[in-house]
Design an enzyme around this catalytic site. Structure first.
Site, PDB file in Angstrom:
ATOM      1  N   GLU A  10      -2.614 -10.520  -0.476  1.00 20.40           N
ATOM      2  CA  GLU A  10      -1.473 -10.457   0.450  1.00 20.40           C
ATOM      3  C   GLU A  10      -0.740  -9.163   0.138  1.00 20.40           C
ATOM      4  O   GLU A  10       0.033  -9.094  -0.822  1.00 20.40           O
ATOM      5  CB  GLU A  10      -0.546 -11.656   0.238  1.00 20.40           C
ATOM      6  N   CYS A  59       7.611  -7.799   3.606  1.00 20.17           N
ATOM      7  CA  CYS A  59       6.222  -7.387   3.859  1.00 20.17           C
ATOM      8  C   CYS A  59       5.894  -7.434   5.334  1.00 20.17           C
ATOM      9  O   CYS A  59       5.131  -6.607   5.827  1.00 20.17           O
ATOM     10  CB  CYS A  59       5.261  -8.263   3.075  1.00 20.17           C
TER      11      CYS A  59
HETATM   12  P1  NAD Z   1       3.499  -4.276  -6.843  1.00 15.94           P
HETATM   13  O1  NAD Z   1       2.128  -4.099  -6.299  1.00 15.94           O
HETATM   14  O2  NAD Z   1       4.149  -3.128  -7.497  1.00 15.94           O
HETATM   15  O3  NAD Z   1       3.544  -5.471  -7.902  1.00 15.94           O
HETATM   16  C1  NAD Z   1       3.138  -6.782  -7.568  1.00 15.94           C
HETATM   17  C2  NAD Z   1       2.797  -7.532  -8.843  1.00 15.94           C
HETATM   18  O4  NAD Z   1       1.610  -6.974  -9.398  1.00 15.94           O
HETATM   19  C3  NAD Z   1       3.863  -7.453  -9.936  1.00 15.94           C
HETATM   20  O5  NAD Z   1       3.984  -8.705 -10.541  1.00 15.94           O
HETATM   21  C4  NAD Z   1       3.280  -6.441 -10.903  1.00 15.94           C
HETATM   22  O6  NAD Z   1       3.717  -6.597 -12.229  1.00 15.94           O
HETATM   23  C5  NAD Z   1       1.808  -6.749 -10.787  1.00 15.94           C
HETATM   24  N1  NAD Z   1       0.910  -5.671 -11.198  1.00 15.94           N
HETATM   25  C6  NAD Z   1       1.162  -4.341 -11.248  1.00 15.94           C
HETATM   26  N2  NAD Z   1       0.060  -3.663 -11.645  1.00 15.94           N
HETATM   27  C7  NAD Z   1      -0.902  -4.595 -11.831  1.00 15.94           C
HETATM   28  C8  NAD Z   1      -2.273  -4.515 -12.209  1.00 15.94           C
HETATM   29  N3  NAD Z   1      -2.858  -3.358 -12.478  1.00 15.94           N
HETATM   30  N4  NAD Z   1      -2.989  -5.656 -12.280  1.00 15.94           N
HETATM   31  C9  NAD Z   1      -2.410  -6.844 -11.972  1.00 15.94           C
HETATM   32  N5  NAD Z   1      -1.118  -6.985 -11.613  1.00 15.94           N
HETATM   33  C10 NAD Z   1      -0.374  -5.861 -11.537  1.00 15.94           C
HETATM   34  O7  NAD Z   1       4.352  -4.813  -5.604  1.00 15.94           O
HETATM   35  P2  NAD Z   1       5.919  -5.084  -5.553  1.00 15.94           P
HETATM   36  O8  NAD Z   1       6.615  -3.765  -5.537  1.00 15.94           O
HETATM   37  O9  NAD Z   1       6.285  -6.092  -6.570  1.00 15.94           O
HETATM   38  O10 NAD Z   1       6.054  -5.796  -4.141  1.00 15.94           O
HETATM   39  C11 NAD Z   1       6.231  -5.104  -2.935  1.00 15.94           C
HETATM   40  C12 NAD Z   1       4.935  -5.061  -2.168  1.00 15.94           C
HETATM   41  O11 NAD Z   1       4.468  -6.398  -1.939  1.00 15.94           O
HETATM   42  C13 NAD Z   1       5.109  -4.459  -0.787  1.00 15.94           C
HETATM   43  O12 NAD Z   1       4.026  -3.623  -0.491  1.00 15.94           O
HETATM   44  C14 NAD Z   1       5.118  -5.674   0.127  1.00 15.94           C
HETATM   45  O13 NAD Z   1       4.740  -5.380   1.449  1.00 15.94           O
HETATM   46  C15 NAD Z   1       4.153  -6.579  -0.567  1.00 15.94           C
HETATM   47  N6  NAD Z   1       4.350  -7.978  -0.199  1.00 15.94           N
HETATM   48  C16 NAD Z   1       3.386  -8.610   0.535  1.00 15.94           C
HETATM   49  C17 NAD Z   1       3.585  -9.932   0.922  1.00 15.94           C
HETATM   50  C18 NAD Z   1       2.541 -10.664   1.745  1.00 15.94           C
HETATM   51  O14 NAD Z   1       2.647 -11.884   1.889  1.00 15.94           O
HETATM   52  N7  NAD Z   1       1.527 -10.011   2.281  1.00 15.94           N
HETATM   53  C19 NAD Z   1       4.742 -10.615   0.549  1.00 15.94           C
HETATM   54  C20 NAD Z   1       5.697  -9.937  -0.200  1.00 15.94           C
HETATM   55  C21 NAD Z   1       5.487  -8.617  -0.582  1.00 15.94           C
END
Ligand code: NAD
Length: 501
Positions: free
Chosen positions: A247, A281
């Site tokens: 997602e 998102c």
């Molecule tokens: P992010 O990708 O920076 O982080 C998401 C999660 O991944 C965090 O918990 C982070 O610690 C973890 N993470 C980071 N590097 C990792 C790795 N190498 N391996 C595994 N986990 C890792 O995203 P964010 O800034 O927390 O969230 C914002 C983003 O999420 C936006 O792009 C938004 O559009 C998206 N989003 C999507 C949905 C959906 O349902 N499609 C919902 C909410 C947010």
């Protein structure tokens, strides 16, 4: 509380803080888990998962209902924590908690109906058999969450995975770890017996802890976050062929057709683009409006946007940008758009005053501009005038990574919806799919794959097992070396008789 959940009171090398973005004050200090600790937590979840998987759907449903009631009894505490850790207005935090509870209720109430064992037709060739499919839990699901909706977003995976009989290890965003911990703690309290036996576990930590969770032998990873992190998650999971649900973010469009109720469209566009300071998102990241009604639509948008208040006070409409580094992205997108020739209708480069960004409305932003091509994730409204609806559809589809799209039209909504290459379409309404637990939620292309919510969301967290049982001797016995010599000829004749026409 197990040793793994402990939030210490003073930061050390192996801890991190989550902060209130409005004030910078510390909300919590949490352990940054090592790969070895993450492995232990996954093993604990697997141990605790056996009794949970052995329960009937209704027994699990009763325990999930206890959790729901506990969340509701402490509703204001959770909403206040969400507001503190994300900075979002308390009203938005309350809406988020309501949505999370709604999904928890739906998943628990519908798991049996969707996942129970069912008979399928064995077919004429195998009519001496009975056949069934059943949906078994995977085992342990790793749920990796973002910060923008720290209750609603992980709940879309946690509730459905638990209802399907899995244990879950939640790795919340490092920005909203207190909310993640609150969810895990209240679940353990609701089901009783202490957290040692809980099938919902917590991994606190930064990116490396998330990566360790992907590599720790979980049976599936449900990831919600940015596209760039999604790629890393998939690469890590590929090592063990661990299945993933993705997602990610998108660049969702809103299309305003000349026959639309313009006041309703403008009201929806402002909410869709600016609620949660644009950090949604499925937020409205770009608007295409038919040129013949554009002036009126733009005036309606500008009128409403100018009346919004930004800040930390109780009645603010727009709070701060939660993740400090995102402010630079928003500033760059606004600056690029202006440099590329866009007109500013409200705000502009001066609107960015970290941690706040005053709303910006940009008109006629070139499609090649970063503001149109990349996820902005801030309170920026991009309005591009188009000569025809077809042009709006083409531009929407040019970005192959949309979660959803919105169409405002009195007569053409369904026709346009069919032509959009997105995962979800809202017609004359804003983000309705977020609040409909029965409706699958997810995107296409770069915005991810798989579905949360609804029956598809429950099936995401279950393996299909097919069982076929012989009931009586067959008419023909082709799968035996002792078959009579005429068997296969007879089988071929039967197939021709059945399927030739
Ligand atoms: P992010 O990708 O920076 O982080 C998401 C999660 O991944 C965090 O918990 C982070 O610690 C973890 N993470 C980071 N590097 C990792 C790795 N190498 N391996 C595994 N986990 C890792 O995203 P964010 O800034 O927390 O969230 C914002 C983003 O999420 C936006 O792009 C938004 O559009 C998206 N989003 C999507 C949905 C959906 O349902 N499609 C919902 C909410 C947010």
């Amino acid at each position: 509380m197990t040793t793994h959940d402990v939030a210490t009171t003073s930061p050390t090398a192996a801890t991190f803080e989550s902060l209130d973005p409005r004030t910078g004050s510390v909300i919590g200090v949490f352990a940054d888990r090592s790969a070895a600790e993450v492995g232990d937590i996954v093993a604990e979840a697997r141990d605790a998962g056996w009794w949970w998987a052995a329960l009937s759907f209704s027994a699990r449903g009763r325990l999930l209902a206890k959790w729901r009631r506990l969340i509701l009894s402490r509703f204001e505490e959770l909403a206040t924590l969400v507001a503190a850790e994300t900075g979002k207005p308390i009203a938005d935090a309350r809406i988020e908690v309501v949505l999370g509870v709604d999904h928890l209720h739906w998943a628990a109430s519908n798991a049996r109906r969707v996942l129970k064992r069912r008979h399928v037709a064995p077919g004429i060739l195998m009519s001496n058999h009975s056949a069934t499919t059943e949906y078994e839990p995977y085992g342990v699901i790793g749920v990796i969450g973002p910060w923008n909706y720290p209750v609603f977003t992980p709940m879309g995976s946690i509730a459905y995975a638990l209802a399907a009989g899995n244990a879950v290890v939640l790795k919340p965003s490092e920005y909203t770890t207190a909310v993640g911990k609150w969810l895990v703690d209240t679940f353990a309290a609701a089901i009783g017996g202490g957290s040692d036996g809980s099938p919902l576990r917590l991994v606190t930590g930064m990116a490396a802890a998330g990566a360790a969770l992907c590599a720790a032998g979980v049976d599936k990873v449900a990831f919600t976050g940015s596209q760039s992190t999604g790629r890393k998650v998939m690469a890590t999971c590929a090592q063990r062929l661990t299945p993933v649900l993705m997602e990610c973010g998108g660049k969702d469009a809103l299309i305003v057709v000349a026959d639309a109720d313009l006041a309703a469209a403008a009201d929806a566009a402002v909410w869709g683009a600016l609620s949660n300071a644009g950090q949604t998102c499925v937020g409205v990241e770009r608007i295409y409006v038919e040129a013949s009604v554009a002036d009126e639509f733009i005036d309606l948008i500008a009128d409403q946007v100018k009346r919004l208040s930004v800040g930390a006070h109780a009645f603010a409409d727009i709070g701060p940008i939660t993740m400090p580094s995102q402010v630079e992205v928003i500033a760059r997108h606004v600056a690029d758009a202006v440099a590329d020739g866009a007109r500013t209708v409200v705000g502009g480069n001066d609107s960015v005053r970290a941690p706040y960004v005053e709303p910006v409305v940009l008109l006629d932003v070139p499609e090649h501009s970063n503001a149109v091509r990349e996820e902005t994730f801030g309170p920026v409204i991009i309005i591009n005038r188009v000569a025809t609806v077809q042009e709006a559809i083409t531009r929407t589809n040019e970005d192959a990574s949309s979660l959803g799209a919105t169409v405002f039209s009195r007569r053409r909504g369904h026709q346009i919806a069919r032509e959009l290459k997105v995962g979800m379409v809202a017609i004359n309404s804003i983000l309705p799919y977020v609040a409909m637990p029965a409706l699958p939620f997810g995107g296409v292309g770069g915005s991810g794959f798989g579905r949360i919510h609804g029956a598809d969301g429950l099936r995401e967290f279950a393996r299909v097992k097919s069982v076929a049982r012989k009931l009586m001797p067959p008419m023909l016995r082709p799968t035996s070396f002792t078959r009579p010599h005429w068997t296969v000829t007879a089988l071929a004749r039967l197939a021709k008789a059945l399927y030739r026409w």
